[in-house]
Design a protein around this motif. Sequence first.
Motif, PDB file in Angstrom:
ATOM      1  N   ALA A 147      -7.295   7.325  -4.349  1.00  0.00           N
ATOM      2  CA  ALA A 147      -6.178   6.538  -4.228  1.00  0.00           C
ATOM      3  C   ALA A 147      -5.506   6.618  -2.850  1.00  0.00           C
ATOM      4  O   ALA A 147      -5.211   5.499  -2.440  1.00  0.00           O
ATOM      5  CB  ALA A 147      -5.234   7.034  -5.297  1.00  0.00           C
ATOM      6  N   VAL A 148      -5.501   7.614  -2.220  1.00  0.00           N
ATOM      7  CA  VAL A 148      -5.199   7.930  -0.893  1.00  0.00           C
ATOM      8  C   VAL A 148      -5.837   6.923   0.165  1.00  0.00           C
ATOM      9  O   VAL A 148      -5.342   6.320   0.814  1.00  0.00           O
ATOM     10  CB  VAL A 148      -4.946   9.282  -0.553  1.00  0.00           C
ATOM     11  CG1 VAL A 148      -4.538   9.396   1.102  1.00  0.00           C
ATOM     12  CG2 VAL A 148      -3.900  10.068  -1.342  1.00  0.00           C
ATOM     13  N   GLU A 149      -7.214   6.883  -0.035  1.00  0.00           N
ATOM     14  CA  GLU A 149      -8.122   6.409   0.874  1.00  0.00           C
ATOM     15  C   GLU A 149      -7.849   4.853   0.529  1.00  0.00           C
ATOM     16  O   GLU A 149      -7.944   4.083   1.489  1.00  0.00           O
ATOM     17  CB  GLU A 149      -9.418   6.659   0.623  1.00  0.00           C
ATOM     18  CG  GLU A 149     -10.076   7.775   1.325  1.00  0.00           C
ATOM     19  CD  GLU A 149     -11.435   8.103   1.003  1.00  0.00           C
ATOM     20  OE1 GLU A 149     -12.399   7.267   0.366  1.00  0.00           O
ATOM     21  OE2 GLU A 149     -11.710   9.207   1.219  1.00  0.00           O
ATOM     22  N   ALA A 150      -7.353   4.529  -0.615  1.00  0.00           N
ATOM     23  CA  ALA A 150      -7.161   2.925  -0.898  1.00  0.00           C
ATOM     24  C   ALA A 150      -5.598   2.690  -0.424  1.00  0.00           C
ATOM     25  O   ALA A 150      -5.428   1.354  -0.576  1.00  0.00           O
ATOM     26  CB  ALA A 150      -7.167   2.693  -2.565  1.00  0.00           C
ATOM     27  N   GLY A 151      -5.038   3.478   0.225  1.00  0.00           N
ATOM     28  CA  GLY A 151      -3.781   3.203   0.908  1.00  0.00           C
ATOM     29  C   GLY A 151      -2.467   3.620   0.028  1.00  0.00           C
ATOM     30  O   GLY A 151      -1.358   3.380   0.558  1.00  0.00           O
ATOM     31  N   PHE A 152      -2.577   4.301  -1.400  1.00  0.00           N
ATOM     32  CA  PHE A 152      -1.628   4.677  -1.873  1.00  0.00           C
ATOM     33  C   PHE A 152      -0.939   5.902  -1.307  1.00  0.00           C
ATOM     34  O   PHE A 152      -1.589   6.838  -1.147  1.00  0.00           O
ATOM     35  CB  PHE A 152      -1.576   4.796  -3.367  1.00  0.00           C
ATOM     36  CG  PHE A 152      -2.043   3.873  -4.021  1.00  0.00           C
ATOM     37  CD1 PHE A 152      -1.192   2.777  -4.700  1.00  0.00           C
ATOM     38  CD2 PHE A 152      -3.413   3.255  -4.168  1.00  0.00           C
ATOM     39  CE1 PHE A 152      -1.516   1.703  -5.223  1.00  0.00           C
ATOM     40  CE2 PHE A 152      -4.057   1.884  -4.951  1.00  0.00           C
ATOM     41  CZ  PHE A 152      -3.045   1.368  -5.376  1.00  0.00           C
ATOM     42  N   ASP A 153       0.521   6.067  -0.919  1.00  0.00           N
ATOM     43  CA  ASP A 153       1.291   7.023  -0.498  1.00  0.00           C
ATOM     44  C   ASP A 153       1.823   7.929  -1.557  1.00  0.00           C
ATOM     45  O   ASP A 153       2.366   8.947  -1.269  1.00  0.00           O
ATOM     46  CB  ASP A 153       1.847   7.141   0.828  1.00  0.00           C
ATOM     47  CG  ASP A 153       2.820   5.817   0.766  1.00  0.00           C
ATOM     48  OD1 ASP A 153       2.999   5.521  -0.306  1.00  0.00           O
ATOM     49  OD2 ASP A 153       3.002   5.572   1.929  1.00  0.00           O
ATOM     50  N   HIS A 154       2.011   7.408  -2.775  1.00  0.00           N
ATOM     51  CA  HIS A 154       2.686   7.846  -3.876  1.00  0.00           C
ATOM     52  C   HIS A 154       1.741   8.250  -4.950  1.00  0.00           C
ATOM     53  O   HIS A 154       1.117   7.101  -5.430  1.00  0.00           O
ATOM     54  CB  HIS A 154       3.965   7.014  -4.459  1.00  0.00           C
ATOM     55  CG  HIS A 154       4.893   6.965  -3.208  1.00  0.00           C
ATOM     56  ND1 HIS A 154       4.870   6.267  -2.065  1.00  0.00           N
ATOM     57  CD2 HIS A 154       6.173   7.909  -3.347  1.00  0.00           C
ATOM     58  CE1 HIS A 154       6.137   6.346  -1.628  1.00  0.00           C
ATOM     59  NE2 HIS A 154       6.963   7.471  -2.142  1.00  0.00           N
ATOM     60  N   LEU A 155       1.638   9.343  -5.503  1.00  0.00           N
ATOM     61  CA  LEU A 155       0.811   9.386  -6.640  1.00  0.00           C
ATOM     62  C   LEU A 155       1.626  10.066  -7.823  1.00  0.00           C
ATOM     63  O   LEU A 155       2.517  10.580  -7.672  1.00  0.00           O
ATOM     64  CB  LEU A 155      -0.276  10.793  -6.313  1.00  0.00           C
ATOM     65  CG  LEU A 155      -1.306  10.291  -5.389  1.00  0.00           C
ATOM     66  CD1 LEU A 155      -2.147  11.661  -5.096  1.00  0.00           C
ATOM     67  CD2 LEU A 155      -1.918   9.161  -5.564  1.00  0.00           C
ATOM     68  N   LYS A 156       1.135   9.622  -9.074  1.00  0.00           N
ATOM     69  CA  LYS A 156       2.038  10.326 -10.145  1.00  0.00           C
ATOM     70  C   LYS A 156       0.784  11.098 -11.090  1.00  0.00           C
ATOM     71  O   LYS A 156      -0.146  10.474 -11.331  1.00  0.00           O
ATOM     72  CB  LYS A 156       2.374   9.163 -11.284  1.00  0.00           C
ATOM     73  CG  LYS A 156       3.029   9.687 -12.577  1.00  0.00           C
ATOM     74  CD  LYS A 156       4.227   9.107 -12.947  1.00  0.00           C
ATOM     75  CE  LYS A 156       3.907   8.501 -14.385  1.00  0.00           C
ATOM     76  NZ  LYS A 156       5.297   7.876 -14.756  1.00  0.00           N
ATOM     77  N   GLN A 324      -0.841  -4.332  -1.549  1.00  0.00           N
ATOM     78  CA  GLN A 324      -1.477  -3.851  -0.447  1.00  0.00           C
ATOM     79  C   GLN A 324      -1.067  -2.402   0.025  1.00  0.00           C
ATOM     80  O   GLN A 324       0.090  -2.109   0.180  1.00  0.00           O
ATOM     81  CB  GLN A 324      -1.253  -4.648   0.889  1.00  0.00           C
ATOM     82  CG  GLN A 324      -1.885  -4.308   2.048  1.00  0.00           C
ATOM     83  CD  GLN A 324      -3.568  -4.440   1.926  1.00  0.00           C
ATOM     84  OE1 GLN A 324      -3.906  -5.296   1.401  1.00  0.00           O
ATOM     85  NE2 GLN A 324      -4.283  -3.448   2.465  1.00  0.00           N
ATOM     86  N   ASP A 325      -1.897  -1.408   0.219  1.00  0.00           N
ATOM     87  CA  ASP A 325      -1.241   0.040   0.297  1.00  0.00           C
ATOM     88  C   ASP A 325      -0.105   0.492  -0.588  1.00  0.00           C
ATOM     89  O   ASP A 325       0.824   0.975  -0.288  1.00  0.00           O
ATOM     90  CB  ASP A 325      -0.879   0.157   1.599  1.00  0.00           C
ATOM     91  CG  ASP A 325      -1.917  -0.037   2.624  1.00  0.00           C
ATOM     92  OD1 ASP A 325      -2.908   0.072   2.022  1.00  0.00           O
ATOM     93  OD2 ASP A 325      -1.802  -0.453   3.856  1.00  0.00           O
ATOM     94  N   GLY A 326      -0.171  -0.087  -1.993  1.00  0.00           N
ATOM     95  CA  GLY A 326       0.997   0.420  -2.928  1.00  0.00           C
ATOM     96  C   GLY A 326       2.174  -0.679  -3.084  1.00  0.00           C
ATOM     97  O   GLY A 326       2.810  -0.475  -3.726  1.00  0.00           O
ATOM     98  N   ALA A 327       2.269  -1.527  -1.828  1.00  0.00           N
ATOM     99  CA  ALA A 327       3.438  -2.350  -1.991  1.00  0.00           C
ATOM    100  C   ALA A 327       3.022  -3.765  -2.532  1.00  0.00           C
ATOM    101  O   ALA A 327       1.719  -4.412  -2.160  1.00  0.00           O
ATOM    102  CB  ALA A 327       3.742  -2.577  -0.282  1.00  0.00           C
ATOM    103  N   PHE A 328       3.855  -4.210  -3.236  1.00  0.00           N
ATOM    104  CA  PHE A 328       3.746  -5.734  -3.719  1.00  0.00           C
ATOM    105  C   PHE A 328       4.239  -6.826  -2.976  1.00  0.00           C
ATOM    106  O   PHE A 328       5.452  -6.623  -2.101  1.00  0.00           O
ATOM    107  CB  PHE A 328       4.558  -5.604  -4.911  1.00  0.00           C
ATOM    108  CG  PHE A 328       4.204  -4.810  -6.454  1.00  0.00           C
ATOM    109  CD1 PHE A 328       2.967  -5.286  -7.151  1.00  0.00           C
ATOM    110  CD2 PHE A 328       4.677  -3.577  -6.383  1.00  0.00           C
ATOM    111  CE1 PHE A 328       2.404  -4.736  -8.085  1.00  0.00           C
ATOM    112  CE2 PHE A 328       4.128  -2.908  -7.859  1.00  0.00           C
ATOM    113  CZ  PHE A 328       3.410  -3.399  -8.263  1.00  0.00           C
ATOM    114  N   ASP A 329       3.271  -7.678  -2.790  1.00  0.00           N
ATOM    115  CA  ASP A 329       3.552  -8.671  -1.849  1.00  0.00           C
ATOM    116  C   ASP A 329       4.212  -9.997  -2.731  1.00  0.00           C
ATOM    117  O   ASP A 329       3.690 -10.857  -2.987  1.00  0.00           O
ATOM    118  CB  ASP A 329       2.305  -9.203  -1.067  1.00  0.00           C
ATOM    119  CG  ASP A 329       2.845 -10.261  -0.246  1.00  0.00           C
ATOM    120  OD1 ASP A 329       3.932 -10.666   0.126  1.00  0.00           O
ATOM    121  OD2 ASP A 329       1.826 -10.913   0.333  1.00  0.00           O
TER     122      ASP A 329
END
Length: 343
Positions: A147-156, A324-329
């Motif tokens: 998940a981090v490699e895919a760009g997410f910086d928040h994990l639950k 993209q990286d956890g951010a919705f466009d």
Amino acid sequence: MDTTFHHHELPVEDPFTIARGTTGTADAFVVRLEREGVVGVGGGTPSAYYGESPDSVADVLPGLLAIVEDVDDPHAGQRVADRLFQRAPDAPAARAAVSSALADLAARDLEVPLYRQWGLDPEVTPSTSYTVGIAEPGEMAHRAEAAVEAGFDHLKVKLGTDDDRARFDAVREAAPDAEIRVDANEGWDADEAIEKAEWLAAAGVEFLEQPVPASDLDGLRTVAAEASLPVCADEACVTASDVPRVADACDLVTVKLMKCGGLQPALEQIHTARAHGLEVMLGCMVESNASIAPAVHLAPLVDYADLDGALLLAEDVCDGIPVQDGAFDLSAVASGTGARLVD
Ligand SMILES: [Mg+2]
């Protein structure tokens, strides 16, 4: 107005396990409304925990769609939502599917994205967390790393097991820089939660979601008062009317369309929580883009987003809002909610 619905069983990428059980497929009901050549789409995923099943949703949807046909006005969202509630108060996912499709239809009819119809600011939309379900510690570490490699910086991170420490430590080691929030899904009692909150806080965890059973409000209040982490009420705060009851027992609440019954009830719950001085997280089940996309348009109103439900699917019947990286466009949505049936 033409109305139809379909039930889909969508496979999940990995078996999704929380403290209460495992999900192998997600039931997605997709409602399609068409009026004067404009199409609106919305979705609903029943949760047995909140008293719904695929059968119950399939039973109730024809009556709800008859209301939409009777009103026959895409811009009568309030009237429709009120009538849906009167008809099916105990069918939140079914009502969410119908009212989301109507909201999509209304915004498409006006040729604006839903968030612009409401005047909300896309710039303040929080990024979504990515959920790491319960598995063996090594597997959880692997999923966190991916998940981090895919760009997410928040994990639950889902906990609530006999071996939470090993699982959490494996995730933390695999994702040392990620912001981590923990959801025990009612898996602990108050003493256990307070003890675990100590090492979770030392590891930099942001907050602790539903540590104790929803029915144990005193326990939740004790945890909120004594634990070293902010506490979030999810299962204990289903609709706006629950907020006053939990307000002195938590720091934030989780709002989900599938719990409260759609966009209008979610707005009520968000504003009620704010009025009680609480922060808000917008959450979801494992769901299709048909029901995630409408929720994203509410995200500018909240502090935290946990809207990864469609990202956990192996296949979906709808496209949604690009992430993209956890951010919705949200700027990619030309009109409506952005949920579109895949051909
Ligand atoms: Mg939760």
